[in-house]
Scaffold this motif. Structure first.
Motif, PDB file in Angstrom:
ATOM      1  N   TRP A  29       0.831  -1.223   0.000  1.00 57.06           N
ATOM      2  CA  TRP A  29       0.000   0.000   0.000  1.00 57.06           C
ATOM      3  C   TRP A  29       0.854   1.256   0.000  1.00 57.06           C
ATOM      4  CZ3 TRP A  29      -4.683  -0.065  -1.452  1.00 57.06           C
ATOM      5  CH2 TRP A  29      -5.534  -1.154  -1.214  1.00 57.06           C
ATOM      6  N   ALA A  30       1.982   1.205   0.690  1.00 61.01           N
ATOM      7  CA  ALA A  30       2.877   2.363   0.714  1.00 61.01           C
ATOM      8  C   ALA A  30       3.453   2.625  -0.658  1.00 61.01           C
ATOM      9  CB  ALA A  30       3.993   2.151   1.739  1.00 61.01           C
ATOM     10  N   VAL A  31       3.803   1.577  -1.375  1.00 62.05           N
ATOM     11  CA  VAL A  31       4.342   1.738  -2.733  1.00 62.05           C
ATOM     12  C   VAL A  31       3.279   2.326  -3.659  1.00 62.05           C
ATOM     13  CG1 VAL A  31       5.231   0.489  -4.720  1.00 62.05           C
ATOM     14  CG2 VAL A  31       6.068  -0.057  -2.449  1.00 62.05           C
ATOM     15  N   LEU A  36       1.009   6.885  -6.727  1.00 64.15           N
ATOM     16  CA  LEU A  36      -0.107   7.808  -6.987  1.00 64.15           C
ATOM     17  C   LEU A  36       0.274   9.248  -6.680  1.00 64.15           C
ATOM     18  CD1 LEU A  36      -3.139   5.727  -5.626  1.00 64.15           C
ATOM     19  CD2 LEU A  36      -2.499   6.142  -8.016  1.00 64.15           C
ATOM     20  N   GLY A  37       1.001   9.467  -5.593  1.00 60.93           N
ATOM     21  CA  GLY A  37       1.425  10.829  -5.260  1.00 60.93           C
ATOM     22  C   GLY A  37       2.367  11.380  -6.303  1.00 60.93           C
ATOM     23  N   ALA A  40       0.269  12.377  -9.254  1.00 62.76           N
ATOM     24  CA  ALA A  40      -0.477  13.609  -8.984  1.00 62.76           C
ATOM     25  C   ALA A  40       0.439  14.824  -9.058  1.00 62.76           C
ATOM     26  CB  ALA A  40      -1.150  13.534  -7.613  1.00 62.76           C
ATOM     27  N   ALA A  41       1.684  14.669  -8.544  1.00 67.62           N
ATOM     28  CA  ALA A  41       2.634  15.772  -8.602  1.00 67.62           C
ATOM     29  C   ALA A  41       2.982  16.107 -10.038  1.00 67.62           C
ATOM     30  CB  ALA A  41       3.894  15.419  -7.791  1.00 67.62           C
ATOM     31  N   ILE A  42       3.190  15.074 -10.841  1.00 70.33           N
ATOM     32  CA  ILE A  42       3.495  15.317 -12.265  1.00 70.33           C
ATOM     33  C   ILE A  42       2.315  16.017 -12.947  1.00 70.33           C
ATOM     34  CG2 ILE A  42       3.939  14.186 -14.466  1.00 70.33           C
ATOM     35  CD1 ILE A  42       5.553  12.075 -12.951  1.00 70.33           C
ATOM     36  N   GLY A  43       1.057  15.552 -12.652  1.00 71.80           N
ATOM     37  CA  GLY A  43      -0.118  16.190 -13.269  1.00 71.80           C
ATOM     38  C   GLY A  43      -0.266  17.638 -12.856  1.00 71.80           C
ATOM     39  N   LEU A  44      -0.028  17.942 -11.548  1.00 69.27           N
ATOM     40  CA  LEU A  44      -0.129  19.326 -11.088  1.00 69.27           C
ATOM     41  C   LEU A  44       0.939  20.188 -11.733  1.00 69.27           C
ATOM     42  CD1 LEU A  44      -1.438  21.360  -9.172  1.00 69.27           C
ATOM     43  CD2 LEU A  44       0.160  20.617  -7.394  1.00 69.27           C
ATOM     44  N   TRP A  45       2.152  19.636 -11.846  1.00 75.03           N
ATOM     45  CA  TRP A  45       3.219  20.418 -12.502  1.00 75.03           C
ATOM     46  C   TRP A  45       2.865  20.700 -13.950  1.00 75.03           C
ATOM     47  CZ3 TRP A  45       6.260  18.817 -16.623  1.00 75.03           C
ATOM     48  CH2 TRP A  45       7.280  19.711 -16.990  1.00 75.03           C
TER      49      TRP A  45
END
Length: 242
Positions: A29-31, A36-37, A40-45
């Motif tokens: 789950w941590a992986v 996913l994070g 999301a960071a790439i999409g926000l950038w």
């Protein structure tokens, strides 16, 4: 049969089996969360980079403030225009009311003018009738002081007669008035009396009577006479030529 083969392949009784080391579920789950994070960071950038390229954030606040100011100005101008429209509508309604009242007043004035003209014409007729009276020179108690006739509209003869009873405070006289017309019909003598009921006349000091006579076709009226009768007794008479 197919279900048995599929179960054999998925269980420990399968022909081939591979032994792998299994990660604990928390690490899995941590992986997944890290992946996913990162996505999301790439999409926000990418989103922020696209906005910077398109220039959407440049001057947006100033433009919004300017648009709001222009909207407020337009709204105030619209309110002023509505106020002016309401004033103009009020003036128009007032003018319409005044025009209606003026028209009604004018109609009333015209009706009064017509009434006054009719009364004036009647007074002129009475004045002309009295001006034609012959002053009394005898001492007769009953006399006809005026008799006149006028041909109207070609076949109607309008006549008037004034009967005067001399003396101071005489008693009321009740009698009959006999009106006779004379002339020619196709070159022959012709006479006729006023048709209809007996003309009753009541005189204390004076009395005026009038009427209309329908002239028959091909008749030429040449004269008219009036008699005041008390039963069969002639109290006064007068004749005129037309």
């Amino acid at each position: 049969m197919r279900f048995k083969l599929l179960r054999r392949r998925l269980t420990i009784s399968a022909p081939r089996m591979a032994i792998r080391s299994a990660l604990p579920w928390p690490f899995r789950w941590a992986v997944v969360a890290i992946v996913l994070g990162f996505c999301a960071a790439i999409g926000l950038w990418a989103f922020e980079f696209g906005k910077d390229i398109a220039g959407l954030e440049k001057g947006s606040r100033e433009d919004m403030l300017r648009l709001r100011s222009e909207l407020a100005t337009v709204q105030s101008e619209l309110a002023a225009v509505k106020m002016e429209r309401d004033k103009a509508q009020s003036v128009a309604n007032t003018a319409g009311t005044l025009v209606t009242a003026e028209k009604a007043s004018q109609e009333r004035v015209l009706a009064q003018v017509k009434q006054l003209e009719m009364e004036n014409r009647m007074l002129r007729d009475d004045l002309g009738f009295f001006e034609k009276l012959i002053p009394s020179t005898g001492g007769e108690a009953m006399a006809i002081r005026g008799l006149q006739a006028e041909l109207q509209s070609g076949d109607k003869l309008k006549w008037q007669v004034l009967v005067i009873q001399s003396g101071k405070n005489p008693a009321e006289f009740n009698g009959q008035l006999e009106v006779t017309f004379s002339g020619f019909l196709n070159g022959k003598p012709w006479t006729a009396t006023q048709p209809g009921e007996t003309l009753v006349i009541k005189v204390r000091q004076y009395g005026r009577m009038e009427g209309e006579f329908e002239v028959p076709a091909q008749v030429v009226v040449k004269g008219m006479s009036a008699k005041v009768m008390d039963g069969t007794v002639v109290k006064a008479t007068q004749s005129i030529k037309l």
